[in-house]
Design a protein around this motif. Structure first.
Motif, mmCIF file in Angstrom:
data_model
loop_
_atom_site.group_PDB
_atom_site.id
_atom_site.type_symbol
_atom_site.label_atom_id
_atom_site.label_comp_id
_atom_site.label_asym_id
_atom_site.label_seq_id
_atom_site.Cartn_x
_atom_site.Cartn_y
_atom_site.Cartn_z
ATOM 1 N N THR A 302 19.268 27.792 -9.280
ATOM 2 C CA THR A 302 20.182 27.954 -8.273
ATOM 3 C C THR A 302 21.855 27.363 -8.780
ATOM 4 O OG1 THR A 302 20.960 25.983 -6.831
ATOM 5 C CG2 THR A 302 19.118 28.668 -5.978
ATOM 6 N N GLN A 303 21.611 26.803 -10.168
ATOM 7 C CA GLN A 303 23.240 26.548 -10.275
ATOM 8 C C GLN A 303 23.632 27.558 -11.124
ATOM 9 O OE1 GLN A 303 22.754 21.926 -12.177
ATOM 10 N NE2 GLN A 303 24.572 22.434 -13.455
ATOM 11 N N TYR A 304 22.308 27.616 -12.125
ATOM 12 C CA TYR A 304 22.571 29.396 -13.074
ATOM 13 C C TYR A 304 22.137 29.953 -12.660
ATOM 14 C CZ TYR A 304 21.332 24.702 -16.428
ATOM 15 O OH TYR A 304 21.576 23.812 -16.641
ATOM 16 N N GLY A 305 22.528 30.082 -11.317
ATOM 17 C CA GLY A 305 22.462 32.001 -10.480
ATOM 18 C C GLY A 305 21.498 32.308 -10.818
ATOM 19 N N PHE A 306 20.139 31.626 -10.014
ATOM 20 C CA PHE A 306 18.855 31.902 -10.069
ATOM 21 C C PHE A 306 18.605 31.769 -8.739
ATOM 22 C CE2 PHE A 306 19.193 32.084 -14.594
ATOM 23 C CZ PHE A 306 18.570 33.303 -14.940
ATOM 24 N N ARG A 307 17.671 33.135 -7.871
ATOM 25 C CA ARG A 307 17.322 32.483 -6.390
ATOM 26 C C ARG A 307 16.315 31.378 -6.701
ATOM 27 N NH1 ARG A 307 14.086 37.616 -4.472
ATOM 28 N NH2 ARG A 307 16.264 38.529 -5.293
ATOM 29 N N ASP A 308 15.785 31.030 -7.279
ATOM 30 C CA ASP A 308 14.460 30.622 -7.173
ATOM 31 C C ASP A 308 13.693 30.089 -8.728
ATOM 32 O OD1 ASP A 308 12.031 31.740 -7.016
ATOM 33 O OD2 ASP A 308 12.506 32.084 -5.418
ATOM 34 N N ALA A 309 12.848 28.873 -8.819
ATOM 35 C CA ALA A 309 12.018 29.083 -9.947
ATOM 36 C C ALA A 309 10.687 30.041 -10.648
ATOM 37 C CB ALA A 309 11.737 27.912 -10.524
ATOM 38 N N THR A 310 10.578 30.501 -9.012
ATOM 39 C CA THR A 310 8.986 31.152 -9.283
ATOM 40 C C THR A 310 9.593 32.710 -8.520
ATOM 41 O OG1 THR A 310 9.121 30.990 -7.034
ATOM 42 C CG2 THR A 310 7.919 28.939 -8.594
ATOM 43 N N ALA A 311 10.035 33.090 -8.169
ATOM 44 C CA ALA A 311 10.396 34.806 -8.267
ATOM 45 C C ALA A 311 10.771 35.789 -8.944
ATOM 46 C CB ALA A 311 11.901 34.892 -6.944
ATOM 47 N N PHE A 312 9.643 36.773 -9.551
ATOM 48 C CA PHE A 312 9.311 37.650 -10.640
ATOM 49 C C PHE A 312 10.019 38.935 -9.927
ATOM 50 C CE2 PHE A 312 5.604 37.433 -8.906
ATOM 51 C CZ PHE A 312 4.981 38.126 -9.027
ATOM 52 N N GLY A 313 10.716 39.492 -11.094
ATOM 53 C CA GLY A 313 10.445 41.234 -10.304
ATOM 54 C C GLY A 313 11.743 41.966 -11.259
ATOM 55 N N SER A 314 12.921 42.870 -10.515
ATOM 56 C CA SER A 314 13.507 43.044 -11.537
ATOM 57 C C SER A 314 15.113 42.868 -10.825
ATOM 58 C CB SER A 314 14.434 44.818 -11.211
ATOM 59 O OG SER A 314 12.950 45.176 -12.203
ATOM 60 N N GLY A 315 15.917 42.137 -10.876
ATOM 61 C CA GLY A 315 17.489 41.626 -10.549
ATOM 62 C C GLY A 315 18.120 40.571 -11.656
ATOM 63 N N ASP A 316 19.205 40.758 -11.198
ATOM 64 C CA ASP A 316 20.237 39.712 -11.920
ATOM 65 C C ASP A 316 19.942 38.235 -11.493
ATOM 66 O OD1 ASP A 316 21.319 42.220 -13.295
ATOM 67 O OD2 ASP A 316 22.844 42.257 -12.147
ATOM 68 N N ASP A 317 19.555 37.523 -10.764
ATOM 69 C CA ASP A 317 18.990 36.647 -10.114
ATOM 70 C C ASP A 317 17.769 36.193 -9.639
ATOM 71 O OD1 ASP A 317 18.337 38.320 -7.881
ATOM 72 O OD2 ASP A 317 18.286 36.992 -6.243
ATOM 73 N N LEU A 318 17.043 36.994 -10.725
ATOM 74 C CA LEU A 318 15.870 36.614 -10.765
ATOM 75 C C LEU A 318 14.935 35.851 -12.413
ATOM 76 C CD1 LEU A 318 14.122 39.590 -9.385
ATOM 77 C CD2 LEU A 318 14.256 37.225 -8.234
ATOM 78 N N PHE A 319 15.284 34.581 -12.367
ATOM 79 C CA PHE A 319 14.320 34.518 -13.726
ATOM 80 C C PHE A 319 13.286 34.401 -14.502
ATOM 81 C CE2 PHE A 319 12.724 31.485 -16.934
ATOM 82 C CZ PHE A 319 13.814 30.977 -17.322
ATOM 83 N N TRP A 320 12.279 34.982 -13.155
ATOM 84 C CA TRP A 320 11.338 35.953 -14.568
ATOM 85 C C TRP A 320 10.831 37.628 -13.985
ATOM 86 C CZ3 TRP A 320 9.085 32.868 -17.230
ATOM 87 C CH2 TRP A 320 8.531 30.694 -17.275
ATOM 88 N N GLY A 321 10.970 38.284 -15.103
ATOM 89 C CA GLY A 321 11.296 39.678 -15.356
ATOM 90 C C GLY A 321 9.526 40.208 -14.602
#
Length: 321
Positions: A302-321
Motif C-alpha cells: 500500500t505504501q507504493y500504491g498497490f492494493r496488496d501483495a497477492t491480488a492479480f489481474g488488470s488494474g493500476d493498483d495490482l502488483f501482479w498481472g
C-alpha cells in the motif's frame, strides 16, 4: 512521466522564450530535472522523451512508426542492446525500423508490445528517465529461457537468450549505419532466469548445481558480446516470483523450495559478474537487485500504491498481472 506532464513541459517550452534554452538533443524535462524546459529556436520538445529534437525529427502525433533514418554524426547517441524475457520484451524486430531519434525504441511504435499493455521498465528508461539520447535495440522475447536445450520454453517459437544474442551478432554487432556503437557509448543488459527456474525448480536432480549449468551458458554468451566490443554490462537478477499468486497456489513446500533455488541462482550471478570484470580488461558492470526491490514493495504494497501483495489481474493498483 505521464502524457499530461509531457504536454505541460511542451507548453512551458513554447511560452518561456525569455528563459535559457536547451540545445538540440539537450534535456528539457524528466524525473528531477530543474533546468530549462525550453528548446532553441527551430526545435521542439519530443513527446516521447524530454529532449529537444529538430522539428523534422519530432515524433508523429499519430504514434505511427516513422521511416527509417540514420543518426547524423552530430548526434551524440548512446546505444542500448537489451536481452531478456517478457519482463523486458517490447516485440522489437531487428529486421524492421531501427531505433532513431524520433522513435528511440525503433519498432513497434512506443511503447511496443509489452506484457503490461503499456510502457515497461526499458521503455521508461529509454524514453523518460534518461539524460541523453538513448537508442535501444531490445532483443528480449516473452517466455525466453537462457538456452532451449537446457530449459525448454513454453513453445518452440520462443527466442531464447542464445537466439537473441545470435540475432545481435548477425546484425547490429556489425555496426550498421543505424547503430554505429562503440564500447564506450553502448550498454548491454540481460534480465533472464525467471522462466529457467520456473521450469527447473521442481525437476529431479541437484537443482542448485543446475544453476551453475544455466549460468555457464549465459556467461558464454556474454563472452561473445565482449569479444565483439561490448564493455558495459547491466545484469538484473531473478525477482522473488515465489511470492506470486501462481506460486502460492502450490503446496506448502512450493514457495520455500523455489525461494532457495532463486536465491542460490542470484548469489551465483553476483560471483559471475565479478568474474567477468576480473577476467576481461576494460569491463564495467552494474547489477540491479530486483529480488530485494520487489520484496520491499511486496512487504509494504500500500505504501507504493498497490492494493496488496497477492491480488492479480488488470488494474493500476495490482502488483501482479
Amino acid at each position: 512521466m505521464s502524457p499530461s506532464l509531457s504536454l505541460f513541459i511542451l507548453g512551458l517550452g513554447l511560452i518561456s522564450v525569455v528563459r535559457a534554452q536547451s540545445p538540440v538533443w539537450g534535456q528539457c524535462g524528466g524525473n528531477g530535472w530543474t533546468g530549462s524546459t525550453a528548446c532553441a529556436s527551430g526545435f521542439v520538445t519530443s513527446m516521447r522523451y524530454s529532449q529537444c529534437v529538430p522539428s523534422s525529427s519530432a515524433p508523429s502525433s499519430t504514434g505511427s512508426a516513422p521511416p527509417a533514418s540514420t543518426p547524423s554524426s552530430s548526434v551524440k547517441a548512446n546505444y542500448w542492446f537489451s536481452f531478456g524475457d517478457s519482463y523486458t520484451a517490447t516485440a522489437f524486430s531487428p529486421d524492421s525500423t531501427p531505433p532513431q531519434p524520433s522513435n528511440p525504441m525503433g519498432n513497434p511504435s512506443f511503447p511496443g508490445g509489452t506484457a503490461t499493455g503499456g510502457p515497461n521498465w526499458i521503455d521508461y528508461d529509454t524514453v523518460t528517465f534518461n539524460n541523453s539520447l538513448v537508442l535501444t535495440w531490445n532483443y528480449a522475447y516473452g517466455g525466453a529461457t537462457i538456452d532451449a536445450n537446457l530449459a525448454p520454453p513454453y513453445t518452440p517459437t520462443v527466442l531464447s537468450l542464445t537466439d537473441q544474442v545470435n540475432e545481435f551478432l548477425n546484425g547490429a554487432a556489425k555496426k550498421p549505419a543505424s547503430a554505429p556503437w562503440t564500447g564506450e557509448n553502448s550498454l548491454f543488459s540481460v534480465w533472464i532466469g525467471i522462466n529457467d527456474l520456473s521450469w527447473s525448480w521442481w525437476q529431479t536432480g541437484d537443482r542448485l548445481a543446475y544453476s551453475d549449468t544455466l549460468l555457464d551458458a549465459e556467461f558464454a554468451l556474454i563472452q561473445k558480446l565482449y569479444n565483439v566490443g561490448a564493455r558495459n554490462f547491466l545484469f538484473l537478477n531473478v525477482p522473488p516470483f515465489q511470492r506470486s499468486p501462481y506460486s502460492l497456489e502450490g503446496s506448502n513446500t512450493t514457495a520455500p523450495i523455489l525461494q532457495g533455488v532463486i536465491e542460490d541462482f542470484n548469489t551465483k550471478l553476483v560471483q559471475r559478474v565479478q568474474d567477468l570484470k576480473a577476467n576481461n580488461t576494460g569491463v564495467t558492470t552494474f547489477l540491479w537487485d530486483s529480488y530485494e526491490d520487489f520484496n520491499k514493495i511486496l512487504d509494504n504494497p500500500t505504501q507504493y500504491g498497490f492494493r496488496d501483495a497477492t491480488a492479480f489481474g488488470s488494474g493500476d493498483d495490482l502488483f501482479w498481472g
